[in-house]
Design a protein around this motif. Structure first.
Motif, PDB file in Angstrom:
ATOM      1  N   ALA A 168      25.935  10.730  27.614  1.00  0.00           N
ATOM      2  CA  ALA A 168      25.462  11.138  28.937  1.00  0.00           C
ATOM      3  C   ALA A 168      24.716  12.458  28.898  1.00  0.00           C
ATOM      4  CB  ALA A 168      26.625  11.187  29.945  1.00  0.00           C
ATOM      5  N   ARG A 197      27.809  21.096  25.021  1.00  0.00           N
ATOM      6  CA  ARG A 197      27.517  21.221  26.448  1.00  0.00           C
ATOM      7  C   ARG A 197      28.805  21.362  27.256  1.00  0.00           C
ATOM      8  NH1 ARG A 197      24.781  16.254  29.626  1.00  0.00           N
ATOM      9  NH2 ARG A 197      26.829  15.386  29.188  1.00  0.00           N
ATOM     10  N   GLU A 218      26.706   8.075  34.705  1.00  0.00           N
ATOM     11  CA  GLU A 218      27.331   8.991  33.748  1.00  0.00           C
ATOM     12  C   GLU A 218      26.705  10.379  33.743  1.00  0.00           C
ATOM     13  OE1 GLU A 218      27.828   7.645  29.757  1.00  0.00           O
ATOM     14  OE2 GLU A 218      29.813   6.873  30.230  1.00  0.00           O
ATOM     15  N   GLU A 219      25.379  10.436  33.858  1.00  0.00           N
ATOM     16  CA  GLU A 219      24.743  11.753  33.815  1.00  0.00           C
ATOM     17  C   GLU A 219      25.154  12.603  35.015  1.00  0.00           C
ATOM     18  OE1 GLU A 219      20.567  12.098  32.661  1.00  0.00           O
ATOM     19  OE2 GLU A 219      20.751  10.163  31.691  1.00  0.00           O
ATOM     20  N   PHE A 277      23.023  23.883  31.019  1.00  0.00           N
ATOM     21  CA  PHE A 277      23.178  23.318  32.364  1.00  0.00           C
ATOM     22  C   PHE A 277      24.374  23.896  33.134  1.00  0.00           C
ATOM     23  CE2 PHE A 277      24.505  20.284  35.559  1.00  0.00           C
ATOM     24  CZ  PHE A 277      23.315  19.838  36.101  1.00  0.00           C
ATOM     25  N   PHE A 312      21.515  14.819  29.423  1.00  0.00           N
ATOM     26  CA  PHE A 312      20.438  14.730  30.415  1.00  0.00           C
ATOM     27  C   PHE A 312      19.141  14.448  29.675  1.00  0.00           C
ATOM     28  CE2 PHE A 312      23.387  18.037  32.195  1.00  0.00           C
ATOM     29  CZ  PHE A 312      24.088  17.136  32.982  1.00  0.00           C
ATOM     30  N   GLU A 332      27.993  12.269  36.610  1.00  0.00           N
ATOM     31  CA  GLU A 332      29.389  12.640  36.363  1.00  0.00           C
ATOM     32  C   GLU A 332      29.466  13.807  35.393  1.00  0.00           C
ATOM     33  OE1 GLU A 332      31.670   8.388  37.121  1.00  0.00           O
ATOM     34  OE2 GLU A 332      31.287   9.031  35.084  1.00  0.00           O
ATOM     35  N   ALA A 333      28.610  13.760  34.368  1.00  0.00           N
ATOM     36  CA  ALA A 333      28.584  14.863  33.403  1.00  0.00           C
ATOM     37  C   ALA A 333      28.221  16.158  34.122  1.00  0.00           C
ATOM     38  CB  ALA A 333      27.580  14.568  32.294  1.00  0.00           C
ATOM     39  N   ALA A 334      27.225  16.085  35.011  1.00  0.00           N
ATOM     40  CA  ALA A 334      26.797  17.283  35.741  1.00  0.00           C
ATOM     41  C   ALA A 334      27.956  17.845  36.551  1.00  0.00           C
ATOM     42  CB  ALA A 334      25.622  16.946  36.650  1.00  0.00           C
ATOM     43  N   ILE A 335      28.720  16.956  37.186  1.00  0.00           N
ATOM     44  CA  ILE A 335      29.813  17.414  38.044  1.00  0.00           C
ATOM     45  C   ILE A 335      30.945  18.027  37.215  1.00  0.00           C
ATOM     46  CG2 ILE A 335      31.646  16.561  39.565  1.00  0.00           C
ATOM     47  CD1 ILE A 335      29.392  14.785  40.822  1.00  0.00           C
ATOM     48  N   THR A 336      31.245  17.422  36.058  1.00  0.00           N
ATOM     49  CA  THR A 336      32.286  18.043  35.226  1.00  0.00           C
ATOM     50  C   THR A 336      31.828  19.400  34.707  1.00  0.00           C
ATOM     51  OG1 THR A 336      31.528  16.981  33.186  1.00  0.00           O
ATOM     52  CG2 THR A 336      33.230  15.834  34.420  1.00  0.00           C
ATOM     53  N   VAL A 380      37.389  21.273  33.469  1.00  0.00           N
ATOM     54  CA  VAL A 380      37.598  20.352  32.353  1.00  0.00           C
ATOM     55  C   VAL A 380      36.248  20.101  31.677  1.00  0.00           C
ATOM     56  CG1 VAL A 380      39.561  19.153  33.359  1.00  0.00           C
ATOM     57  CG2 VAL A 380      37.271  18.290  33.800  1.00  0.00           C
ATOM     58  N   PHE A 400      31.437  12.109  27.168  1.00  0.00           N
ATOM     59  CA  PHE A 400      31.360  10.691  27.484  1.00  0.00           C
ATOM     60  C   PHE A 400      31.092   9.859  26.235  1.00  0.00           C
ATOM     61  CE2 PHE A 400      30.583  12.913  31.341  1.00  0.00           C
ATOM     62  CZ  PHE A 400      31.080  12.098  32.347  1.00  0.00           C
ATOM     63  N   THR A 403      36.442  17.715  40.963  1.00  0.00           N
ATOM     64  CA  THR A 403      36.113  17.722  39.534  1.00  0.00           C
ATOM     65  C   THR A 403      35.455  19.033  39.124  1.00  0.00           C
ATOM     66  OG1 THR A 403      35.743  15.371  39.645  1.00  0.00           O
ATOM     67  CG2 THR A 403      34.838  16.498  37.749  1.00  0.00           C
ATOM     68  N   LYS A 404      34.498  19.494  39.938  1.00  0.00           N
ATOM     69  CA  LYS A 404      33.705  20.649  39.518  1.00  0.00           C
ATOM     70  C   LYS A 404      34.536  21.930  39.446  1.00  0.00           C
ATOM     71  CE  LYS A 404      31.385  22.353  43.732  1.00  0.00           C
ATOM     72  NZ  LYS A 404      31.287  23.758  43.389  1.00  0.00           N
ATOM     73  N   LEU A 407      37.350  12.321  38.057  1.00  0.00           N
ATOM     74  CA  LEU A 407      36.242  11.387  38.280  1.00  0.00           C
ATOM     75  C   LEU A 407      36.737  10.122  38.971  1.00  0.00           C
ATOM     76  CD1 LEU A 407      34.415  11.770  34.855  1.00  0.00           C
ATOM     77  CD2 LEU A 407      33.639  12.622  37.062  1.00  0.00           C
TER      78      LEU A 407
END
Lengths: 367, 276
Positions: free
Chosen positions: A84, A149, B170-171, A97, A86, B173-177, A76, A80, A71-72, A51
């Protein structure tokens, strides 16, 4: 999967967030990054996740250069601090998701997603909230959903940023024990960031103590607590009394009080010595040359141990902690004069942050 | 408001203050709006509906709709792109971009129109080139659409930037991780979170696009049946003392305003419900 961080540096504008950091995390370990705010621990975690990009140095996942991957693609799981989740999706869809965004050819079918999400919900013991929205959950529940998640995509590494930071004390305690058991069951390599030393000591296999972008010490909880590498670690992990003193003729002087030092003789000059509150012996008799007298200023017997504020004979305030049994035995009262004997002290002379000399005192012996 | 509000003022003060507010609103809002409808229907309902069948009226309505149909989607895309960049990333020149977005709000619409005359007019920078290639921009629909885009481009972006900023990154970033691509993160996480702000921005943008007078007036050339939008058409009819027709055309714009207000109310109510 093991993680190796080599000479990682990160600069934000003129602020050096990380200075040449090296850490190795073995497969299946649960490691805590512990430090005060601004110590760079979260930045390090975000660099591992991709990140944030390091300005220098390398990150290896199982020997492979991770910085070549986005990252994707790093596999990992990231949890958070503020969850975080959704907010527009139900708990079920939050967990699903990661499965739904997979490319078509490897995306699981709807039935498989259903099954997997319910497995995860059972794992975090929240099967009954599937159709709720994040705003309808408590903080602790949100944190567990965030974890479920992150686990849905079967990450090789789990990264948790202050996972219990915004929870109240009771929930925090429950959740961290739960996290430890959880980690032991899954065995996934995990790194979590915390500023709470108690949390790190209780949960982690190993602790990385950080300060001002540098690593101060890496070790097991026992190592960092009982064998701190320097004054910062000693100070940060648990309470400690700090005494400014001078060394003259091989003796430690504090105010008008002189501690004789036996064995290795430190060089003359300024010195600081440290004693943890529980490493004082309190008694009504002088126990040797290094006992000093002090007056009881305040007593707090509420708790597992009794906390006592003392005023030493040279006028410095000293915090001591004794067991309830001992407290009953010596029957202390406010404003009484008693004798204080340090059982273990750490001496640091010169201006460096590392301990140059460490003096241990055995029961009844001299320094 | 809620019932637990402590009432400290005597009843007569409350009543007279509320009454005063309504009286004021009635004088400056309700009476003018009512007079538009009174004027529009002065010659009867038949004349009212007849006035829209006039070819010039039809053309003005058409041009207004086409202008909005082009300007609003373009500003929608621009607004999302600009606010996404400004709210979610740090880059050099961010403040300059923010200032530029506000520019159309701070200059007079007449100047916004002048800009296009200076660029594309016969004496303008690109004028000679356009003439030799037989392209007509000024005093033609393209200039009307361009100046409308210019005047309305802050609306969506201005509405979205605070919404996106308050939601942080943050959301995403969460999606990308979790393995989402940048587009998936935008489509599945960012967009659903900003949908009401977006709709609100579009409503305001559309209202301004259809109602804009100043900038459009400068670049239009007032060619009947060709470059008149509804606001310009109202002015022409009025100047010709054709009051009933002018008011009839004006009533369409009032309808638009009322629909916009209604839509805005619904959106705001939904937002409130969702944030509770």
């Amino acid at each position: 999967m093991s993680i190796e961080i080599k000479n990682v540096t990160k600069i934000f504008g003129s602020f050096k967030a990380l200075k040449d950091v090296n850490v190795k995390v073995e497969t299946g370990e649960l490691v805590a990054l512990l430090g005060p705010s601004g110590s760079g621990k979260t930045t390090l975690l975000r660099i591992i996740a991709g990140l944030e990009t390091a300005d220098g140095g390398e990150v290896f996942f199982h020997g492979e250069d991770a910085q070549k991957k986005n990252t994707k693609d790093r596999a990992v799981g990231f949890v958070f601090q503020h969850y975080a989740l959704f907010r527009h999706l139900t708990v079920f869809e939050n967990i699903a998701f990661g499965l739904r965004v997979k490319p078509k050819n490897i995306r699981p079918s709807n039935d498989q997603i259903q099954k997997r999400v319910h497995e995860l919900l059972k794992l975090v013991q929240l099967d009954w909230v599937a159709n709720r929205f994040p705003s309808q959950l408590s903080g602790g529940q949100r944190q567990r959903i965030a974890l479920a998640r992150a686990l849905a995509v079967e990450p090789k590494v789990l990264l948790l940023d202050e996972p219990f930071g915004s929870l109240d004390a009771k929930v925090r305690k429950d959740l961290r024990q739960w996290l430890r058991r959880f980690h032991d069951e899954l065995g996934i390599t995990s790194i979590f960031v915390t500023h709470d030393q108690e949390e790190a000591l209780e949960v982690a296999d190993r602790i990385v103590v950080m300060n001002e972008g540098k690593i101060e010490q890496i070790g097991t909880p026992e190592d960092v607590y009982h064998r701190p590498a320097n004054a910062f670690v000693l100070n940060f992990l648990g309470n400690v009394n700090l005494f400014h003193s001078r060394i003259e003729d091989g003796k430690v002087k504090v105010g008008n009080f002189v501690f004789p030092v036996s064995g290795k003789t430190p060089n003359d000059g300024k010195a600081t010595f440290y004693v943890r509150p529980h490493q004082f012996d309190l008694s009504r008799f002088r126990k040797g040359v290094h006992s000093f007298s002090a007056r009881v200023v305040h007593l707090n017997p509420a708790g597992a141990t009794v906390k006592i504020d003392l005023l030493s004979e040279w006028g410095e305030s000293v915090q001591a902690e004794i067991s309830q049994e001992e407290y009953q035995k010596i029957n202390l009262k406010r404003n009484e004069e008693i004798f204080v004997t340090p059982k273990e002290i750490r001496l640091q002379s010169g201006s460096g942050s590392d301990f140059e000399k460490i003096g241990y005192v055995e029961e009844g012996g001299g320094i | 408001m809620s019932a637990d509000n402590k009432r400290t003022e005597p009843l007569w003060i409350q009543r007279s203050l509320i009454g005063l507010a309504f009286l004021y609103l009635g004088l400056v809002l309700f009476v003018p709006v009512a007079s538009i409808f009174a004027g529009a229907f002065r010659k009867g309902a038949a004349f009212y509906f007849q006035s829209f069948l006039n070819p010039d009226a039809k053309s003005a309505i058409c041009l207004t709709l086409v202008t909005a149909l082009v300007a609003v989607p373009l500003n929608l895309i621009f607004g999302i792109a600009a606010s996404w960049a400004i709210a979610k990333f740090d880059f050099r020149g961010k403040n300059i971009l923010l200032t530029l977005i506000d520019l159309p709000l701070s200059v007079s619409p007449v100047i916004s129109g002048m800009i296009f005359i200076l660029l594309f007019g016969a004496q303008g920078i690109f004028g000679p080139w356009l003439v030799t290639h037989g392209l007509k921009i000024v005093f033609a629909p393209p200039a009307i659409i361009l100046s409308t885009i210019f005047v309305t481009f802050p609306f969506v972006a201005r509405e979205l930037i605070p919404v996106m900023k308050s939601q942080g990154t943050e959301e995403e970033e969460a999606a990308i991780t979790l393995g989402a691509s940048g587009f998936q993160a935008f489509w599945r996480v960012t967009l659903p979170n900003i949908k009401w702000g977006l709709l609100y921005g579009v409503i305001l943008c559309n209202a301004r696009a259809m109602g804009e007078f100043g900038a459009v007036s400068v670049v239009s050339g007032h060619i009947r049946g060709y470059t008149n939008t509804l606001p310009l058409y109202v002015e022409i009819l009025y100047n010709e003392y054709n009051f009933a027709a002018a008011f009839a055309a004006a009533s369409l714009l009032v309808f638009l305003a009322l629909v916009t207000l209604g839509a805005k109310q619904i959106v705001e109510a939904r937002v409130q419900k969702e944030t509770q």
